[in-house]
Design a protein around this motif. Structure first.
Motif, PDB file in Angstrom:
ATOM      1  N   GLY A 462       4.039   9.333   4.601  1.00  0.00           N
ATOM      2  CA  GLY A 462       3.574   8.415   3.559  1.00  0.00           C
ATOM      3  C   GLY A 462       4.007   6.988   3.849  1.00  0.00           C
ATOM      4  O   GLY A 462       4.540   6.674   4.910  1.00  0.00           O
ATOM      5  N   SER A 463       3.790   6.123   2.866  1.00  0.00           N
ATOM      6  CA  SER A 463       4.254   4.742   2.999  1.00  0.00           C
ATOM      7  C   SER A 463       5.252   4.447   1.889  1.00  0.00           C
ATOM      8  O   SER A 463       5.024   4.801   0.726  1.00  0.00           O
ATOM      9  CB  SER A 463       3.070   3.778   2.890  1.00  0.00           C
ATOM     10  OG  SER A 463       3.571   2.453   2.731  1.00  0.00           O
ATOM     11  N   ILE A 464       6.349   3.779   2.265  1.00  0.00           N
ATOM     12  CA  ILE A 464       7.379   3.463   1.265  1.00  0.00           C
ATOM     13  C   ILE A 464       6.960   2.285   0.387  1.00  0.00           C
ATOM     14  O   ILE A 464       7.638   1.960  -0.583  1.00  0.00           O
ATOM     15  CB  ILE A 464       8.752   3.175   1.921  1.00  0.00           C
ATOM     16  CG1 ILE A 464       8.634   1.997   2.900  1.00  0.00           C
ATOM     17  CG2 ILE A 464       9.298   4.418   2.593  1.00  0.00           C
ATOM     18  CD1 ILE A 464       9.918   1.254   3.078  1.00  0.00           C
ATOM     19  N   SER A 465       5.864   1.628   0.725  1.00  0.00           N
ATOM     20  CA  SER A 465       5.292   0.637  -0.179  1.00  0.00           C
ATOM     21  C   SER A 465       3.779   0.731  -0.117  1.00  0.00           C
ATOM     22  O   SER A 465       3.162   0.328   0.865  1.00  0.00           O
ATOM     23  CB  SER A 465       5.729  -0.779   0.196  1.00  0.00           C
ATOM     24  OG  SER A 465       5.067  -1.673  -0.674  1.00  0.00           O
ATOM     25  N   ALA A 466       3.206   1.291  -1.169  1.00  0.00           N
ATOM     26  CA  ALA A 466       1.748   1.420  -1.189  1.00  0.00           C
ATOM     27  C   ALA A 466       1.097   0.093  -1.511  1.00  0.00           C
ATOM     28  O   ALA A 466       0.111  -0.287  -0.898  1.00  0.00           O
ATOM     29  CB  ALA A 466       1.338   2.466  -2.218  1.00  0.00           C
ATOM     30  N   GLU A 467       1.682  -0.646  -2.488  1.00  0.00           N
ATOM     31  CA  GLU A 467       1.013  -1.883  -2.921  1.00  0.00           C
ATOM     32  C   GLU A 467       1.965  -2.984  -3.358  1.00  0.00           C
ATOM     33  O   GLU A 467       1.531  -4.100  -3.586  1.00  0.00           O
ATOM     34  CB  GLU A 467       0.035  -1.567  -4.064  1.00  0.00           C
ATOM     35  CG  GLU A 467       0.716  -0.934  -5.279  1.00  0.00           C
ATOM     36  CD  GLU A 467      -0.194  -0.809  -6.504  1.00  0.00           C
ATOM     37  OE1 GLU A 467      -1.380  -1.125  -6.410  1.00  0.00           O
ATOM     38  OE2 GLU A 467       0.333  -0.403  -7.559  1.00  0.00           O
ATOM     39  N   HIS A 468       3.250  -2.719  -3.502  1.00  0.00           N
ATOM     40  CA  HIS A 468       4.160  -3.751  -4.004  1.00  0.00           C
ATOM     41  C   HIS A 468       4.742  -4.628  -2.905  1.00  0.00           C
ATOM     42  O   HIS A 468       5.330  -5.662  -3.180  1.00  0.00           O
ATOM     43  CB  HIS A 468       5.326  -3.123  -4.789  1.00  0.00           C
ATOM     44  CG  HIS A 468       4.888  -2.444  -6.057  1.00  0.00           C
ATOM     45  ND1 HIS A 468       5.726  -1.664  -6.805  1.00  0.00           N
ATOM     46  CD2 HIS A 468       3.700  -2.436  -6.703  1.00  0.00           C
ATOM     47  CE1 HIS A 468       5.073  -1.198  -7.863  1.00  0.00           C
ATOM     48  NE2 HIS A 468       3.838  -1.643  -7.816  1.00  0.00           N
ATOM     49  N   GLY A 469       4.597  -4.208  -1.661  1.00  0.00           N
ATOM     50  CA  GLY A 469       5.171  -4.977  -0.552  1.00  0.00           C
ATOM     51  C   GLY A 469       6.580  -4.492  -0.215  1.00  0.00           C
ATOM     52  O   GLY A 469       7.102  -3.539  -0.815  1.00  0.00           O
ATOM     53  N   LEU A 470       7.183  -5.183   0.760  1.00  0.00           N
ATOM     54  CA  LEU A 470       8.550  -4.821   1.165  1.00  0.00           C
ATOM     55  C   LEU A 470       9.570  -5.632   0.372  1.00  0.00           C
ATOM     56  O   LEU A 470      10.532  -5.088  -0.171  1.00  0.00           O
ATOM     57  CB  LEU A 470       8.746  -5.091   2.658  1.00  0.00           C
ATOM     58  CG  LEU A 470       7.974  -4.200   3.626  1.00  0.00           C
ATOM     59  CD1 LEU A 470       8.079  -4.734   5.050  1.00  0.00           C
ATOM     60  CD2 LEU A 470       8.473  -2.760   3.571  1.00  0.00           C
ATOM     61  N   GLY A 471       9.367  -6.944   0.328  1.00  0.00           N
ATOM     62  CA  GLY A 471      10.302  -7.821  -0.386  1.00  0.00           C
ATOM     63  C   GLY A 471      11.711  -7.652   0.128  1.00  0.00           C
ATOM     64  O   GLY A 471      11.949  -7.123   1.227  1.00  0.00           O
ATOM     65  N   LEU A 472      12.648  -8.087  -0.663  1.00  0.00           N
ATOM     66  CA  LEU A 472      14.043  -7.932  -0.278  1.00  0.00           C
ATOM     67  C   LEU A 472      14.462  -6.469  -0.415  1.00  0.00           C
ATOM     68  O   LEU A 472      15.289  -5.964   0.324  1.00  0.00           O
ATOM     69  CB  LEU A 472      14.918  -8.821  -1.179  1.00  0.00           C
ATOM     70  CG  LEU A 472      16.390  -8.883  -0.838  1.00  0.00           C
ATOM     71  CD1 LEU A 472      16.613  -9.359   0.584  1.00  0.00           C
ATOM     72  CD2 LEU A 472      17.122  -9.796  -1.815  1.00  0.00           C
ATOM     73  N   MET A 473      13.834  -5.806  -1.378  1.00  0.00           N
ATOM     74  CA  MET A 473      14.209  -4.418  -1.666  1.00  0.00           C
ATOM     75  C   MET A 473      14.008  -3.489  -0.464  1.00  0.00           C
ATOM     76  O   MET A 473      14.841  -2.634  -0.189  1.00  0.00           O
ATOM     77  CB  MET A 473      13.362  -3.912  -2.845  1.00  0.00           C
ATOM     78  CG  MET A 473      13.628  -2.475  -3.232  1.00  0.00           C
ATOM     79  SD  MET A 473      12.501  -1.966  -4.552  1.00  0.00           S
ATOM     80  CE  MET A 473      12.899  -0.227  -4.695  1.00  0.00           C
ATOM     81  N   LYS A 474      12.890  -3.689   0.263  1.00  0.00           N
ATOM     82  CA  LYS A 474      12.560  -2.679   1.272  1.00  0.00           C
ATOM     83  C   LYS A 474      12.355  -3.233   2.683  1.00  0.00           C
ATOM     84  O   LYS A 474      11.908  -2.507   3.557  1.00  0.00           O
ATOM     85  CB  LYS A 474      11.288  -1.932   0.832  1.00  0.00           C
ATOM     86  CG  LYS A 474      11.544  -1.010  -0.355  1.00  0.00           C
ATOM     87  CD  LYS A 474      10.306  -0.282  -0.800  1.00  0.00           C
ATOM     88  CE  LYS A 474       9.469  -1.129  -1.698  1.00  0.00           C
ATOM     89  NZ  LYS A 474       8.340  -0.427  -2.328  1.00  0.00           N
ATOM     90  N   ALA A 475      12.691  -4.503   2.888  1.00  0.00           N
ATOM     91  CA  ALA A 475      12.466  -5.060   4.233  1.00  0.00           C
ATOM     92  C   ALA A 475      13.189  -4.230   5.294  1.00  0.00           C
ATOM     93  O   ALA A 475      12.635  -3.933   6.352  1.00  0.00           O
ATOM     94  CB  ALA A 475      12.924  -6.516   4.282  1.00  0.00           C
ATOM     95  N   ASP A 476      14.405  -3.825   4.996  1.00  0.00           N
ATOM     96  CA  ASP A 476      15.159  -3.068   6.018  1.00  0.00           C
ATOM     97  C   ASP A 476      14.801  -1.578   6.025  1.00  0.00           C
ATOM     98  O   ASP A 476      15.376  -0.803   6.772  1.00  0.00           O
ATOM     99  CB  ASP A 476      16.670  -3.269   5.833  1.00  0.00           C
ATOM    100  CG  ASP A 476      17.177  -2.729   4.514  1.00  0.00           C
ATOM    101  OD1 ASP A 476      16.347  -2.490   3.604  1.00  0.00           O
ATOM    102  OD2 ASP A 476      18.401  -2.533   4.374  1.00  0.00           O
ATOM    103  N   LYS A 477      13.835  -1.206   5.195  1.00  0.00           N
ATOM    104  CA  LYS A 477      13.407   0.201   5.150  1.00  0.00           C
ATOM    105  C   LYS A 477      12.086   0.382   5.908  1.00  0.00           C
ATOM    106  O   LYS A 477      11.504   1.451   5.878  1.00  0.00           O
ATOM    107  CB  LYS A 477      13.195   0.660   3.699  1.00  0.00           C
ATOM    108  CG  LYS A 477      14.295   0.308   2.708  1.00  0.00           C
ATOM    109  CD  LYS A 477      15.503   1.211   2.889  1.00  0.00           C
ATOM    110  CE  LYS A 477      16.563   1.042   1.824  1.00  0.00           C
ATOM    111  NZ  LYS A 477      17.080  -0.304   1.625  1.00  0.00           N
TER     112      LYS A 477
END
Ligand code: MLT
Ligand code: ZN
Length: 520
Positions: A462-477
């Motif tokens: 799957g994708s860890i961000s379908a539509e919200h983006g990576l942002g600071l929350m998930k850039a390193d994910k």
């Protein structure tokens, strides 16, 4: 049809007014809520300069006194994200009115090595639109002009700071609609929508912004204006660079103008609020709706009983459309077409058939615009209700539709009674919004959720961000969803463009597992 009517406790009546006309759009409000602890190890890059009084004077010369905001109180909102989760310490917000002004700002910031962060409506949910440290905030709010609209082709050209709902109203008067609709439409801006490749409620019908955006004007980090503002549906002259900027979250440049294709407004809109006994019925209903309703299906959203319960408890004005008993799952299904009697016949036949086949347990069709608004209020108000309920751990995942709800159930078992695990989202796009609500923020709960949720998603491709983006929350994910080779190419590609200051602080440091020495 009789069975459907007899089973539902509500009168099923077709209505054919345009929901886009008068649907209320709750802007994302603000709440007095404590910041949760954000475990981020990112350090401020010492190469960046800090703002001084000469910089401020320079910006005042370019923009005029009132468009240079350095009053601390005024900066409080701009430094904080909508979820009250991330807070920067910017001392300066600039409000350019033209592309030329954006260009001059970026040119200067680049020469002085001042970090910047672009900001639109600041409705993002992953900490991508607020400063991490003391970046200069470049707000697009004063760039809100509609440049042109072609009534034959439906092609709209506008500035990045246009609020989505204002575009909806403008187009409505012209007999058109935006192909994009989301709960934050009263505040979010089209430049931010494009930069984050926002999805929303009608992607199932109109597709993503990669399909609807025809052209972009973008200002690169060194101030170069990249004019890709085409209004053509077909243009195969080599690479289509605009796609790099759609969903790049401001890391490659600031979107200053957008050209997009808008569909004509159709007169017949129906909205059904349906109940299903289990998740398997929801999936079968989706498949059947795609097959049987085909071209008129315009939204297929789901929420579980925990989500409805939470909305009814915490969202002002929310009413249960099916109040006599609670069901395990609810579907909001919308059709939009051009022929009232044809659409009505088609939809009623579909509902009757689905009820006879046991896919739907109960349901109600909105009888007028007000009822339709109240159904949408439930679905669109979920983020707000979650914020009011306490702390929220929010995940936006793309997963194979048949696996999607397994994660919600596993999470419930994993967390036990300490947390309220809520599932809703865009079922028509296989996009789950997994939200975990607790009275207070707790690091121990976060440790139970992450990295489990990302590993689970990755395991199921799957994708860890379908539509919200990576942002600071998930850039390193990012590695949970993209291979190291792919990430390397993204980084090399980003270095071919003038070095963007925000990519440096947010993305490159997050990608620290890749050796920076490989890149110029
Ligand atoms: C939604 O679909 O409601 C938005 O993406 C916000 C959210 O995920 O909570
Ligand atoms: Zn969503």
């Amino acid at each position: 049809m009789e069975k459907w009517r007899a089973t539902s406790r509500h009168l099923l009546r077709h209505f054919s007014k345009d929901l886009f006309d008068r649907r209320m759009s709750p802007s994302f409000g603000t709440f007095n809520r404590q910041l949760s602890s954000v475990a981020t190890t990112i350090q401020r890059n010492p190469l960046f300069s800090s703002i001084n009084s000469d910089d401020i004077s320079h910006f005042k010369e370019i923009l005029g006194e009132k468009n240079v905001i350095h009053d601390e109180e005024k900066l409080v909102t701009a430094n904080m994200d909508w979820m009250r989760k991330y807070r920067g310490s910017s001392k300066l917000m600039l409000q350019p009115r033209t592309t030329e002004e954006v260009s001059q700002i970026l040119k200067y910031c680049n020469s002085r090595c001042l970090a910047v962060v672009p900001q639109g409506g600041n409705t993002g949910l992953v900490g991508g639109s607020v400063p991490v440290f003391d970046e200069v905030i470049i707000s697009t709010s004063s760039m809100s002009k509609i440049v042109s609209f072609d009534k034959v082709s439906g092609i709209l050209v506008c500035e990045a700071g246009c609020i989505l709902e204002n575009l909806v109203s403008f187009l409505d008067n012209q007999g058109f609609i935006m192909p994009l609709d989301l709960g934050a439409k009263g505040s979010c801006q089209i430049g931010g929508n494009v930069s984050t490749n926002a999805g929303g409620l009608r992607l199932v019908r109109y597709g993503s912004l990669h399909g609807n955006v025809l052209g972009l004007e973008v200002v690169l980090a060194n101030g170069t204006v990249l004019d890709m503002l085409r209004t053509l549906r077909k243009d195969n002259t080599g690479y289509d660079l605009k796609h790099l900027f759609i969903g790049s979250e401001g890391s490659l440049g600031i979107v200053s103008k957008v050209s997009m294709l808008t569909p004509p407004k159709l007169s017949s809109v129906n909205l059904a609020f349906l109940a299903c006994k289990d998740y398997s019925s929801c999936q079968k209903l989706l498949l059947a709706a795609k097959r049987k309703l085909g071209e008129i299906l315009s939204a297929f959203e789901f929420l579980d009983t925990q989500a409805l319960d939470l909305v009814l408890k915490h969202l002002e004005g929310a009413r249960n459309p099916l109040p006599t008993s609670m069901h395990n799952f609810y579907i909001l299904m919308e059709t939009t077409g051009s022929n009232e009697s044809y659409d009505k016949e088609k939809l009623e036949a579909f509902l009757l058939h689905s009820m006879e086949g046991g896919l739907i347990s109960d349901g109600v069709l909105a009888q007028d615009i007000n009822q339709a608004s109240s159904f949408w209020h439930i679905r669109e108000g979920l983020p707000e209700a979650l914020m009011k309920a306490g702390a929220v751990y929010k995940y936006d995942l793309s997963l194979p539709v048949e696996k999607m709800y397994d994660l919600v159930e596993e999470m419930r078992i994993r967390l036990g009674p300490a947390a309220n695990v809520v599932g809703y989202g865009h079922l028509g796009d296989s996009n789950l919004h997994l939200n975990i609500s607790t009275p207070q923020y707790d690091d121990a709960i976060l440790a139970q959720i992450e990295p489990f949720v990302y590993e689970w998603t990755s395991k199921h491709h799957g994708s860890i961000s379908a539509e919200h983006g990576l942002g600071l929350m998930k850039a390193d994910k990012i590695f949970y969803s993209k291979s190291p080779e792919t990430v390397s190419i993204i980084l090399v590609g980003s270095y071919l463009l003038p070095k963007s200051l925000c990519i440096d602080i947010v993305l490159l440091l997050a990608f620290k597992s890749i050796s920076m020495t490989k890149f110029p």
